[in-house]
Design an enzyme around this catalytic site. Structure first.
Site, PDB file in Angstrom:
ATOM      1  N   HIS A 189       0.949  -0.793   0.146  1.00 29.75           N
ATOM      2  CA  HIS A 189       0.037   0.283   0.126  1.00 29.75           C
ATOM      3  C   HIS A 189       1.189   1.285   0.401  1.00 29.75           C
ATOM      4  O   HIS A 189       1.860   1.150  -0.013  1.00 29.75           O
ATOM      5  CB  HIS A 189      -0.865  -0.043   1.270  1.00 29.75           C
ATOM      6  CG  HIS A 189      -0.333   0.030   2.500  1.00 29.75           C
ATOM      7  ND1 HIS A 189       0.712   1.162   2.618  1.00 29.75           N
ATOM      8  CD2 HIS A 189       0.178  -0.712   3.720  1.00 29.75           C
ATOM      9  CE1 HIS A 189       0.506   1.143   4.147  1.00 29.75           C
ATOM     10  NE2 HIS A 189       0.870  -0.616   4.520  1.00 29.75           N
ATOM     11  N   GLU A 193      -1.904  -7.168   7.423  1.00 28.38           N
ATOM     12  CA  GLU A 193      -0.417  -7.206   7.188  1.00 28.38           C
ATOM     13  C   GLU A 193      -0.405  -7.867   9.314  1.00 28.38           C
ATOM     14  O   GLU A 193      -1.219  -8.697   9.711  1.00 28.38           O
ATOM     15  CB  GLU A 193      -0.508  -5.749   8.241  1.00 28.38           C
ATOM     16  CG  GLU A 193       1.062  -4.995   9.052  1.00 28.38           C
ATOM     17  CD  GLU A 193       2.129  -6.145   7.855  1.00 28.38           C
ATOM     18  OE1 GLU A 193       1.958  -6.977   7.682  1.00 28.38           O
ATOM     19  OE2 GLU A 193       3.070  -4.799   7.948  1.00 28.38           O
ATOM     20  N   TYR A 238       0.244  -6.383  15.019  1.00 29.69           N
ATOM     21  CA  TYR A 238       1.381  -6.263  16.066  1.00 29.69           C
ATOM     22  C   TYR A 238       1.442  -6.510  17.331  1.00 29.69           C
ATOM     23  O   TYR A 238       2.106  -6.657  18.192  1.00 29.69           O
ATOM     24  CB  TYR A 238       2.517  -4.925  15.721  1.00 29.69           C
ATOM     25  CG  TYR A 238       2.168  -4.993  14.293  1.00 29.69           C
ATOM     26  CD1 TYR A 238       3.355  -6.481  13.572  1.00 29.69           C
ATOM     27  CD2 TYR A 238       2.385  -3.703  13.282  1.00 29.69           C
ATOM     28  CE1 TYR A 238       3.967  -5.890  12.839  1.00 29.69           C
ATOM     29  CE2 TYR A 238       2.501  -3.904  12.154  1.00 29.69           C
ATOM     30  CZ  TYR A 238       3.461  -4.789  11.546  1.00 29.69           C
ATOM     31  OH  TYR A 238       4.106  -4.334  10.365  1.00 29.69           O
TER      32      TYR A 238
END
Length: 234
Positions: A11, A95, A98
């Site tokens: 992106h 993604e 995290y």
């Protein structure tokens, strides 16, 4: 059979990709500069006489994050030859989660782990250590291997003279991991692979064989066949 390719598109720039903050589930928009750069990439690389011909895209996997969807729209979404039936919003290419490290920079994550007394014998490395309350390298490997197996099957079933490419529009860490798994390497080897915001990488197969996946270090633009219609596209 024309050897198919897999385009991995990160992106465009966001405020956090610019600052170096880890961004997974936080849904940030592209910056104005990010939009301009992706649009420029589209003009240079997408079209029937360019690197990516939308008519030859067999399937497009797009992360559910808005920054990835907007990047796809700017890259190829306006191309009528790439119909919506070929585009899938897929959680498997979102993604790396995290967890507790969302929004933090690498130096902050390492300092946080020292404060918590987390000892691993080395400084934090996402490729080896994963993320607290997020995903591990093993979890990333499992979900990416599912996608890769699916793409191999698509390419095995479409062995024709017409090129049948695949595109993935997603994020930095997940696409770097994808490239490692594509060539059957463990992602905990800390891949020395870079993919800038808004950049496009190319994967393919050696010897025109779907059992020999490879990283395509340099890809040529496509010249339309004589029997392909010339009056549309870019």
């Amino acid at each position: 059979m024309t050897t198919p390719r897999v385009f991995i598109a990160r992106h465009g720039e966001t405020a956090w990709s610019l600052s170096g903050q880890h961004t997974s589930f936080t849904d940030l928009p592209l910056t104005a500069n990010g939009e301009k750069r992706v649009a420029a990439t589209s003009r240079a690389m997408v079209g029937k006489d360019r690197l990516i011909d939308p008519r030859h895209l067999l399937k497009v996997y797009v992360s559910p994050r808005l920054r990835a969807q907007r990047t796809f729209e700017l890259l190829v979404g306006h191309e009528q030859q790439c119909g919506p039936e070929r585009v899938v919003i897929d959680d498997r290419v979102q993604e790396w989660n995290y967890g507790d490290y969302e929004g933090l920079k690498t130096a902050q994550i390492r300092a946080l782990r020292r404060e918590k007394g987390i000892e691993t014998g080395h400084e934090w490395d996402i490729w080896q250590d994963g993320c607290e309350n997020g995903e591990s390298p093993e979890e990333i490997t499992r979900r990416l291997d599912e996608v890769i197996a699916e793409i191999h099957e698509l390419h095995s079933q479409n062995q024709t003279a017409v090129r049948k490419d695949v595109m993935i529009v997603a994020h930095g860490h997940i696409l770097r991991s994808f490239a490692m798994r594509w060539v059957r390497r463990p992602i905990n080897e800390n891949p020395a692979l870079l993919l800038e915001a808004g950049a496009i990488g190319v994967l393919s197969y050696e010897h025109n064989n779907v059992d020999e996946p490879a990283i395509l270090l340099g890809g040529a633009f496509i010249v339309p066949d004589d029997d392909e219609n010339d009056d549309d596209g870019k």
